[in-house]
Write a protein that holds these residues in place. Structure first.
Motif, mmCIF file in Angstrom:
data_model
loop_
_atom_site.group_PDB
_atom_site.id
_atom_site.type_symbol
_atom_site.label_atom_id
_atom_site.label_comp_id
_atom_site.label_asym_id
_atom_site.label_seq_id
_atom_site.Cartn_x
_atom_site.Cartn_y
_atom_site.Cartn_z
ATOM 1 N N ARG A 1 -7.056 -5.755 8.986
ATOM 2 C CA ARG A 1 -6.840 -7.181 8.753
ATOM 3 C C ARG A 1 -6.942 -7.964 10.056
ATOM 4 N N ILE B 1 -6.172 0.207 6.207
ATOM 5 C CA ILE B 1 -6.041 -1.237 6.039
ATOM 6 C C ILE B 1 -6.464 -1.914 7.336
ATOM 7 N N ALA C 1 0.828 -1.209 0.000
ATOM 8 C CA ALA C 1 0.000 0.000 0.000
ATOM 9 C C ALA C 1 0.862 1.259 0.000
#
Length: 291
Positions: free
Chosen positions: A86, A84, A70
């Protein structure tokens, strides 16, 4: 443990300040939220420098690779900031088992517009460029024109533009607009600008003059990067007066900066220009006249 975390953050901050001072572009990742078992906690940072080196960490392993991808996208491709999120075990197969949210953003200093020339078009262009967020530097050896009264709030370099361009590094946060009173000076400024790596080189010229200058620079062994060359400069607005030309030029800067596809006046897609660079078309040929 705490000392190590603080030192890593300090290292990132120091490297970040170097990027900004160097008028370059990087990308920064910051862990903003965690839950469960994670390799780093909120506040951890990873900086991707302009040369591709990294400072700091967001934890290593698969999560760091996702973040690195990214970061490269944001820095190299001009991508927008992104969050982001996760699950380290379910999404990435890591044994930690926790969840992390990482904010990735571009890092760049204020862009600088270098105006090569202090004439009647440069004055309104400088004023308008400052209102949309550019630092403006005006380079002209005519001290009667290159004054604070004409260019308030700008950095004034009262010297020969060729000397300035030889001594001044130009990088990704620099934009160059060549708007001088002399064709020979335009040619030297174009050649010297193309020897470096500014994001943009604009040339106030007719299409014929642009073709001539490109051919002369190429004939002397200079490289001309058509991806960065905007000649004739500006958007296709039908501008005539200096103030209208300033709107056309600064509008082009904004469009490029924001990644928008708009109607430019630049002639780089004209096949005649490629033929000039290949040495197959002289500027006095009939089909080099152009509009």
């Amino acid at each position: 443990m705490v000392y190590g975390f603080v030192k890593r953050v300090r290292d990132v901050v120091e490297a970040l300040l170097e990027v900004l001072a160097g008028r370059e572009r990087g990308a920064l990742a910051t862990v903003v939220k965690t839950s469960g078992s994670t390799p780093q906690k909120a506040g951890a940072r990873l900086l991707l420098r302009p040369d591709g080196r990294c400072v700091g960490t967001v934890g290593g392993g698969a999560i760091e690779q996702v973040v690195l991808d990214a970061l490269h996208e944001v820095r190299l491709d001009g991508g927008e900031a992104q969050l982001i999120a996760r699950d380290l075990s379910y999404d990435l197969g890591m044994c930690c088992g926790g969840r992390m949210e990482v904010f990735v953003e571009p890092i760049e200093s204020t862009p600088r517009l270098v105006l090569v020339g202090a004439g009647h078009v440069a004055r309104p262009t400088a004023a308008l460029a400052r209102t949309v967020g550019f630092d403006v530097t005006v380079v002209d050896d005519r001290d009667e024109l290159n004054t604070e009264a004409r260019f308030p709030g700008c950095t004034l370099e009262v010297e020969d533009p060729s000397s300035f361009l030889r001594r001044t590094p130009l990088g990704a946060m620099d934009w160059v607009l060549i708007v001088t009173h002399d064709h020979a000076l335009d040619e030297r400024a174009l050649g010297l600008s193309m020897q470096q790596a500014p994001r943009y080189v604009g040339l106030v010229a007719s299409r014929r003059k642009a073709f001539q200058l490109v051919q002369r620079v190429a004939a002397k062994g200079g490289a001309v990067d058509l991806d960065r060359l905007y000649a004739p400069v500006g958007l296709d607005l039908g501008a005539v007066t200096p103030e209208e030309l300033a709107v056309s030029i600064v509008g082009e800067l904004v469009a490029i900066r924001r990644g928008k596809d708009v109607p430019h006046l630049r002639a780089v897609d004209d096949p005649r220009l490629s033929r000039i660079l290949d040495g197959g078309l002289a500027t006095n040929d009939h089909d080099a006249e152009g509009p």
